[in-house]
Design a protein around this motif. Structure first.
Motif, short mmCIF file in Angstrom:
data_model
loop_
_atom_site.label_atom_id
_atom_site.label_comp_id
_atom_site.label_asym_id
_atom_site.label_seq_id
_atom_site.Cartn_x
_atom_site.Cartn_y
_atom_site.Cartn_z
N ALA A 629 0.83 -1.20 0.00
CA ALA A 629 0.00 0.00 0.00
C ALA A 629 0.87 1.25 0.00
N GLU A 630 0.32 2.34 -0.54
CA GLU A 630 0.98 3.64 -0.50
C GLU A 630 0.00 4.67 0.04
N GLU A 631 0.51 5.64 0.75
CA GLU A 631 -0.32 6.67 1.32
C GLU A 631 -0.61 7.73 0.27
N ILE A 632 -1.87 8.22 0.23
CA ILE A 632 -2.30 9.18 -0.78
C ILE A 632 -2.22 10.59 -0.21
N GLY A 633 -1.14 11.29 -0.54
CA GLY A 633 -1.00 12.69 -0.16
C GLY A 633 -1.35 12.91 1.30
N GLY A 634 -2.11 13.97 1.55
CA GLY A 634 -2.51 14.28 2.91
C GLY A 634 -3.96 13.98 3.18
N LEU A 635 -4.57 13.10 2.37
CA LEU A 635 -5.99 12.81 2.53
C LEU A 635 -6.23 11.99 3.80
N THR A 636 -7.22 12.41 4.57
CA THR A 636 -7.72 11.62 5.69
C THR A 636 -9.24 11.67 5.64
N THR A 637 -9.87 10.61 6.12
CA THR A 637 -11.33 10.57 6.10
C THR A 637 -11.82 9.53 7.09
N GLY A 638 -13.02 9.72 7.56
CA GLY A 638 -13.66 8.72 8.38
C GLY A 638 -14.69 7.94 7.59
N GLY A 639 -14.78 8.20 6.27
CA GLY A 639 -15.79 7.56 5.44
C GLY A 639 -15.19 6.67 4.38
N ARG A 640 -15.75 6.74 3.18
CA ARG A 640 -15.36 5.86 2.09
C ARG A 640 -14.62 6.65 1.01
N PRO A 641 -13.43 6.22 0.57
CA PRO A 641 -12.78 6.85 -0.58
C PRO A 641 -13.51 6.47 -1.87
N GLU A 642 -13.61 7.40 -2.79
CA GLU A 642 -14.29 7.16 -4.07
C GLU A 642 -13.30 7.41 -5.21
N PRO A 643 -12.82 6.35 -5.89
CA PRO A 643 -11.88 6.53 -7.00
C PRO A 643 -12.59 6.51 -8.35
N VAL A 655 -12.89 12.20 -1.21
CA VAL A 655 -13.25 11.80 0.15
C VAL A 655 -14.01 12.94 0.82
N ARG A 656 -14.72 12.61 1.88
CA ARG A 656 -15.27 13.60 2.79
C ARG A 656 -14.42 13.59 4.03
N ASP A 657 -13.84 14.75 4.36
CA ASP A 657 -13.00 14.77 5.55
C ASP A 657 -13.87 14.86 6.80
N ARG A 658 -13.24 14.86 7.96
CA ARG A 658 -13.98 14.79 9.21
C ARG A 658 -14.80 16.05 9.49
N SER A 659 -14.45 17.16 8.85
CA SER A 659 -15.21 18.39 9.03
C SER A 659 -16.34 18.53 8.03
N GLY A 660 -16.49 17.55 7.12
CA GLY A 660 -17.56 17.59 6.15
C GLY A 660 -17.18 18.21 4.83
N ASN A 661 -15.93 18.66 4.67
CA ASN A 661 -15.49 19.22 3.40
C ASN A 661 -15.14 18.12 2.41
N LEU A 662 -15.20 18.45 1.14
CA LEU A 662 -14.92 17.50 0.08
C LEU A 662 -13.47 17.66 -0.36
N GLY A 663 -12.72 16.57 -0.38
CA GLY A 663 -11.32 16.63 -0.78
C GLY A 663 -11.07 15.77 -2.00
N GLN A 664 -10.02 16.10 -2.74
CA GLN A 664 -9.67 15.34 -3.92
C GLN A 664 -8.15 15.15 -3.97
N ALA A 665 -7.73 14.04 -4.58
CA ALA A 665 -6.33 13.79 -4.89
C ALA A 665 -6.27 13.25 -6.30
N VAL A 666 -5.24 13.66 -7.04
CA VAL A 666 -5.12 13.28 -8.44
C VAL A 666 -3.72 12.75 -8.69
#
Length: 713
Positions: A629-643, A655-666
């Motif tokens: 496995a490799e870590e994806i940038g600085g993404l953290t979440t308590g939910g489900r990642p969507e690729p 992902v949805r982060d713990r504060s409810g904001n929407l994050g993306q990694a590319v």
């Protein structure tokens, strides 16, 4: 759940189980190990314990890179255990079920590795007696060899030898797996090194053809073919390779090559096999399994029958596991684990059915001949079991019918039983500079008839985008968007679900939906040419902690990942049949639901949330094995990642982060480096993404219980 094994080892987690015992992930003085704890009734047999101690020196002496080493044999009270090297990878059967057949170079490289291991064992006076794909492990941590094949190791030396004693096995009892048994074993002769050569050649034949040379049907018929029939040549196979294969499948043991000769002669063939694709061979049922234009079939319903498989290694045991290796490719259920803690015996699921007749005409001939011999073989003590299979229906209820649905499919309707209420990551690549994709403002979609209760899942298939979500009523609802706009929300009733549904499209005109019921079991429903079939139970044994994820890594194949007992598990539908759920050891302990995407044929990328720190990890699958496995940038979440993967080979993770904001990694083409940022949107659940013709689409659940959509600018 941890337990002490002797004074030096601790077993932490059940990895798998077989007819002879249970395999645990353990810890010893020198680090992680695999511990095979034999069944309690075996451990209580004083004669077997004595033989166990006598075999210790011989088994511990098997030290070779191509053999999974036995590090210790433990006798402690009621515990009887083999402590083995832990191999990070999967077994050959799992790869074969996924790819159906391998390229000649990969097949020959794997077989040559196993031959080297057998040569070392035979030189030490040890005969394996149960060489089969389940007992060949592929070391995904090592550098791939010819044809992209990971180095192979042979495991489970000594199991048949330990449990096979005159008191435990009658003279007429057959030890081993019917497809790979040498003729002299069937005729009652003692096992010599040549039986391993015959079994290894059968494995090579299966890797090339996709089926064994004499398999299919009642075990008695399989055993008869080994003795009376000659092997059928494979078309388009190089002459040199076929000469090696046919020599090793000779009926007379003295005519076969030695293990050292097999390894040397196979490696001589490797230069001429470079770049050759897998053989194009007609499937055993007379149909070409890789024909993308074939009509999609409704998924099969597992019947109560017992499919053909392995002959038990010990009396009174269930059929020997096709997953009886320490890579843990059978996941025990919660009830089984509870039963084990009460010192009860774990029960085994039946092995899968694999027909292997070369043509319909040959199959009929074998059935006629087999019927005449079956009674005599049964009297001689050769038992077997049959196979019962049924097909799911594509019938449609009125509430699930779409405009233009075909109601005249004529398929029978089947109503399922359904509910109504760690490995360390690899170093992260350098951060890639450059602008991140921009997204349009989110626009509201038509409101569903009920409030939505979870995150959506979306897929673009056959010119339309399907968006699925779970409603507060427990049903799955979906919306279709075409170039003409949005249709009406449709309800898929029949079971009550929990968690987000999963969706994949393995064939044109077909959409497969998966959902976890309130009983924790996984259910499937299929849309074929505009008509939905009924829900049916995928697996009545494995219970899931969270929603699954689905993707298609090849035409006609559906790959699944899910979380069970805090671990990532995977299975695939291949040729309409679900193979066994297996553990993905490189993912470690995870939380939440996983995500899954396929960039190209034969590859998968699973995305999970690490339990310890909620970091998002990518777990790639390539060349038949799951990679670290490799870590994806600085993404953290308590939910489900969507690729999702776009047409430019860029891989997105939302992902949805713990504060409810929407994050993306590319990640750009080829992967390796990730860049991440936030998107100006808030949501209560995981988002959904789809790569439609118009570009990437992103869906989120709004605070009012509806959906909203944005597109990449």
């Amino acid at each position: 759940m941890a337990r002490k094994i002797g004074s030096r080892y601790t077993a932490h987690q059940v990895l798998g189980r077989g007819s002879a015992g249970t395999v645990w992930l353990g810890e010893g003085p020198d680090g992680p190990v695999a511990i095979k704890l034999l069944r309690e009734d075996l451990a209580s047999d004083q004669e077997l314990v004595g033989r166990f101690v006598q075999e210790r020196t011989a088994l511990l002496s098997l030290d070779h890179p191509r053999i999974v080493g036995i590090r210790d044999l433990v006798v402690d009270g009621s515990d009887l255990a083999l402590v083995m090297e832990l191999v990070r990878g999967t077994d050959l059967r799992s790869r074969l079920e996924r790819e159906r057949r391998l390229s000649p170079a990969a097949a020959v490289a794997i077989t040559a590795d196993v031959a080297d291991g057998l040569a070392a064992a035979h030189a030490a006076g040890v005969v394996h007696r149960d060489v089969k794909p389940e007992n060949v492990l592929l070391d995904s941590a090592a550098t791939p060899g010819p044809g992209g094949a990971p180095p192979a190791k042979l495991t489970d030396f000594g199991i048949a030898r330990l449990v096979d004693s005159p008191r435990r096995t009658r003279a007429t009892r057959i030890i081993g797996t019917p497809d790979y048994l040498a003729p002299e074993i069937i005729e009652g002769l003692p096992p010599r090194a040549s039986v391993d050569i015959y079994a290894l050649a059968t494995v090579l034949y299966e890797l090339l053809a996709g089926f064994t040379p004499f398999g299919g049907g009642h075990p008695g018929a399989v055993l008869r073919r080994h003795v009376t029939e000659t092997v059928e040549p494979l078309p388009d196979i190089p002459d040199g390779l076929w000469q090696v294969l046919s020599a090793c499948l000779a009926k007379a043991p003295a005519s076969r090559l030695t293990a050292a000769e097999v390894g040397a002669r196979l490696r001589e063939q490797l230069p001429s096999l470079a770049g050759l694709p897998p053989l194009d061979i007609t499937a055993p049922d007379g149909e070409h399994a890789d024909d993308e234009d074939s009509e999609p079939e409704a998924p099969p319903v597992r019947g109560p029958g017992r499919p053909r498989g392995a002959v038990p290694l010990v009396p009174r045991a269930a059929p020997d596991s096709s997953r009886d290796t320490h890579t843990s490719l059978k996941l025990p259920s919660t009830a089984e684990l509870a039963a084990y803690r009460r010192r009860g015996a774990l029960q085994k699921a039946p092995a899968r059915h694999r027909a292997a007749d070369a043509s319909a005409a040959l199959r009929k001939k074998r059935v006629r001949l087999g019927a005449a011999v079956a009674a005599a073989l049964t009297i001689a003590g050769i038992g077997g079991y049959g196979y019962v299979s049924s097909r799911d229906a594509g019938a449609t209820t009125r509430e699930d019918q779409q405009p233009g649905d075909d109601k005249s499919s004529g398929r029978p309707r089947v109503t399922p039983t359904a509910p109504t209420a760690s490995s360390a990551p690899s170093p992260q690549g350098d951060t890639e500079s450059g602008p991140l994709p921009q997204w349009s403002a989110f626009e509201a979609l038509p409101r569903p008839a009920v409030r939505l209760a979870g995150g959506p899942r979306a897929i673009a298939a056959s010119g339309a985008t399907y968006v699925f979500a779970r409603g507060t009523d427990g049903n799955v609802w979906y919306l279709t968007r075409t170039t003409s706009g949005y249709g009406q929300w449709q309800r898929l009733s029949g079971i009550h679900t929990k968690g987000d549904p999963a969706v994949a499209s393995a064939r044109p005109g077909q959409v497969d939906l998966f959902a976890v019921g309130t009983d924790g079991l996984l259910y499937r429903r299929t849309l074929v040419r505009g008509a939905w079939g009924d829900w049916f139970q995928v697996d009545g044994r494995t219970k899931f902690d969270a929603s699954p994820a689905a993707a298609s890594s090849a035409p006609g194949r559906i790959d699944l990942v899910g979380r069970a007992g805090g671990d990532l598990v995977t299975a695939s539908y291949v040729d309409g049949r679900l193979n066994t759920w297996s553990l993905v050891p490189t993912a470690g302990r995870i939380s939440g639901a996983p995500g899954l995407v396929s960039r190209s044929d034969g590859t998968l990328d699973a995305f999970v949330v690490r339990r310890g720190d909620s970091a998002v990890l990518r777990v790639p699958f390539a060349n038949g094995a799951w990679r670290p496995a490799e870590e994806i940038g600085g993404l953290t979440t308590g939910g489900r990642p969507e690729p999702v993967c776009d047409g430019r080979d860029e891989l997105y993770v939302f992902v949805r982060d713990r504060s409810g904001n929407l994050g993306q990694a590319v990640s750009g083409p080829g992967g390796g480096s990730w860049r991440d940022a936030s998107i100006e949107a808030r949501t209560g659940d995981a988002p959904a993404a789809a790569g439609a013709r118009s570009g990437l689409e992103l869906y989120i659940r709004t605070g009012s219980g509806g959906l909203a959509r944005a597109t990449r600018l």
